[in-house]
Enzyme design. Structure first.
Site, PDB file in Angstrom:
ATOM      1  N   ASP A  53       0.908  -1.382  -0.078  1.00 23.27           N
ATOM      2  CA  ASP A  53      -0.127  -0.185   0.168  1.00 23.27           C
ATOM      3  C   ASP A  53       0.839   1.399  -0.060  1.00 23.27           C
ATOM      4  OD1 ASP A  53      -2.326  -1.647   0.067  1.00 23.27           O
ATOM      5  OD2 ASP A  53      -2.384  -1.421   2.322  1.00 23.27           O
ATOM      6  N   TYR A 111       5.793 -10.054   7.710  1.00 23.58           N
ATOM      7  CA  TYR A 111       5.940  -8.598   7.901  1.00 23.58           C
ATOM      8  C   TYR A 111       6.167  -8.182   9.321  1.00 23.58           C
ATOM      9  CZ  TYR A 111       2.978  -8.010   3.675  1.00 23.58           C
ATOM     10  OH  TYR A 111       2.686  -8.191   2.306  1.00 23.58           O
TER      11      TYR A 111
END
Length: 245
Positions: A53, A111
């Site tokens: 993103d 992540y």
């Protein structure tokens, strides 16, 4: 035809994510434009391992592309690093089997999410961590995050607008560590939904703040209701850390 796997890292602050868009500057656009020059004008489309993103960073990001040019791998690496802006770096290039695809060959990802827990902001972490002013209960967060581990339907942790019909994912591990004012949440899994990690983090933070009762994460997951989960944490704290093949 050569199939090239490239490992890169980038600071996503100035970019609208990885995937090319018509009306915004993205990582894919910058790399493709420069790679085309290095390949002697060949129009090239790179296949990324993930769509990150706007504002999200990557410590390890893999993409692949095909070319008939006989440029040495080190030449591609050095050429790109000379041409790319300083917030994008190529770490390595290697030739792989013709059926390798950076996205579809991926077996999982890890992540990390960084928080700077302090009343005062740190100018050296600006846009690189979420500045969190509230008291952070490490023991509570370490216990609560265990509810995410396993195979679940994570529809409650997916933003609207996702193009994924199947929302079942397997989370291999989720840990929370603190060193002084820095907190790192680390999560690995076979795949992630749109904004999934940021919503997981935001939900944990709402539990930390008492906005969501402790011990209810399993019920929230079971509900498949996005309205019961927490906020979507800011993009600046999220990093794609590892890609597994």
């Amino acid at each position: 035809m050569r199939n090239i796997k490239v490992t890169a890292c980038y600071r996503g602050t100035k970019y609208h994510g990885f995937q090319r868009q018509n009306n915004a500057v993205t990582i894919q656009q910058i790399i493709e434009d420069n790679l085309s020059v290095i390949l002697g004008g060949q129009k090239v489309v790179i296949q990324g391992c993930s769509r990150t993103d706007t504002g999200v960073h990557a410590l390890e990001y893999c993409f692949s592309f095909q070319t008939e040019r006989e440029i040495p791998l080190k030449g591609i690496e050095r050429g790109l690093n000379s041409a790319l802006p300083k917030d994008i770096s190529i770490l390595s290039c290697e030739e792989v089997d013709e059926d390798f695809h950076a996205r579809f060959s991926c077996k999982g990802k890890e992540y990390i999410y960084k928080l700077h827990c302090s009343e005062s902001p740190n100018p050296f972490m600006q846009d690189l961590a979420y500045h969190y002013r509230r008291k952070f209960n490490l023991a509570l967060m370490q216990e609560e995050c265990k509810a995410f581990i396993g195979t679940h339907d994570f529809k409650a942790f997916c933003s609207t607008g996702s193009d994924k019909d199947i929302t079942v994912r397997t989370i291999y591990d989720f840990t929370v560590e603190q060193n002084g004012t820095e907190v790192i949440m680390r999560v690995s899994g076979d795949g992630f939904l749109y904004n999934m990690v940021r919503i997981m983090v935001g939900t944990l933070l709402w539990i930390n703040e008492g906005k969501i009762p402790a011990g209810t994460l399993a019920d929230i997951i079971e509900s498949k209701d996005r309205g019961r989960a927490g906020k979507t944490a800011l993009a600046c704290g999220l990093y794609l850390n590892k890609v597994f093949y």
